[in-house]
Design an enzyme around this catalytic site. Structure first.
Site, PDB file in Angstrom:
ATOM      1  CG  ASP A  94      -2.045   1.081   0.753  1.00  0.00           C
ATOM      2  OD1 ASP A  94      -1.792   2.168   0.799  1.00  0.00           O
ATOM      3  OD2 ASP A  94      -3.419   0.431   1.197  1.00  0.00           O
ATOM      4  NE  ARG A 120      -4.238   4.173   1.579  1.00  0.00           N
ATOM      5  CZ  ARG A 120      -5.261   3.339   1.167  1.00  0.00           C
ATOM      6  NH1 ARG A 120      -6.301   4.257   1.733  1.00  0.00           N
ATOM      7  NH2 ARG A 120      -5.357   1.773   1.436  1.00  0.00           N
ATOM      8  CG  HIS A 159      -2.288  -1.194   6.517  1.00  0.00           C
ATOM      9  ND1 HIS A 159      -3.564  -0.079   5.627  1.00  0.00           N
ATOM     10  CD2 HIS A 159      -1.337  -1.298   5.290  1.00  0.00           C
ATOM     11  CE1 HIS A 159      -3.383  -1.059   4.255  1.00  0.00           C
ATOM     12  NE2 HIS A 159      -2.696  -1.457   4.555  1.00  0.00           N
ATOM     13  CB  CYS A 210      -4.869  -4.275   4.518  1.00  0.00           C
ATOM     14  SG  CYS A 210      -3.945  -4.837   3.510  1.00  0.00           S
TER      15      CYS A 210
HETATM   16 CO    CO Z   1      -2.623  -3.499   2.354  1.00  0.00          CO
END
Ligand code: CO
Length: 206
Positions: free
Chosen positions: A44, A46, A98, A101
């Protein structure tokens, strides 16, 4: 369009800025890397490993894939772990998931997503192992949060059970495996308190 000029411009600016604060930075780094940490995280965009923990190039060895999975037959991930443990002699392996997700969310859905379902299948195994606990939760968002946490804990166990990590511990190498979770909403990391520092501490170990 073909050369992504802006990225090269940003790169030059970044390299200049780094050199301003430490003129020797790249020369020193080009000789060797000596990171103490291996980060296994989600792809990801982020959740960028270095920025989250405020680390510079050279300080953290990184493997990222969708939903931060450590699959015992994944040669890519195993090779990273082997190099990190046996050659770089890193001291800490951090599995960082996280909340929110997309990989975990997709695994919880009934719809089909194509090829990626083969990968997400490993997350469904986590759900199967904990379905009573998950199903008891009130709403989808707390179910997803819990699954994100349990997925990290499960992957910590998978790291600990690799022959690489077990052999490192058997030979007396100092190595800890950690499970963390990151919140995209506030940028804060949380320790899931599942740190393992030796074979005896592996969850479910006899
Ligand atoms: Co993720």
């Amino acid at each position: 369009m073909r050369v992504l000029k802006n990225l090269f411009e940003q790169n030059r600016k970044w390299a200049e800025k780094v050199k301003e604060s430490d003129p020797d930075f790249f020369r020193k780094l080009s000789r060797q890397q000596n990171p103490e940490y291996l980060w296994i995280g989600c792809s990801d965009s982020r959740v960028p490993s270095n920025q989250i923990v405020g680390m510079l190039p050279g300080e953290i060895f990184v493997h990222r894939n969708i939903a931060n999975l450590v699959v015992p037959s994944d040669l890519n991930c195993l090779s990273v772990i082997q190099y990190a443990v046996e050659v770089l002699k890193i001291k800490h392996i951090i599995v960082c998931g996280h909340y929110g997700c997309g990989g975990v969310k997709a695994a919880m859905e009934k719809d089909e997503h194509g090829l990626i379902d083969n990968w997400l299948h490993h997350i469904r195994d986590v759900y199967r192992a904990h379905n009573t606990e998950i199903d008891a939760l009130e709403n989808d968002s707390s179910k997803l949060d819990k699954m994100c946490e349990l997925n990290v804990i499960e992957q910590v166990a998978n790291v600990c059970n690799t022959t690489i990590v077990r052999n490192a511990w058997k030979s007396g190498q100092e190595l800890s495996v950690h499970g963390w979770i990151y919140s995209i909403e506030n940028g804060i990391l949380q320790d899931l308190d599942v740190c393992v520092t030796g074979i005896d501490e592996i969850p479910g170990q006899k």
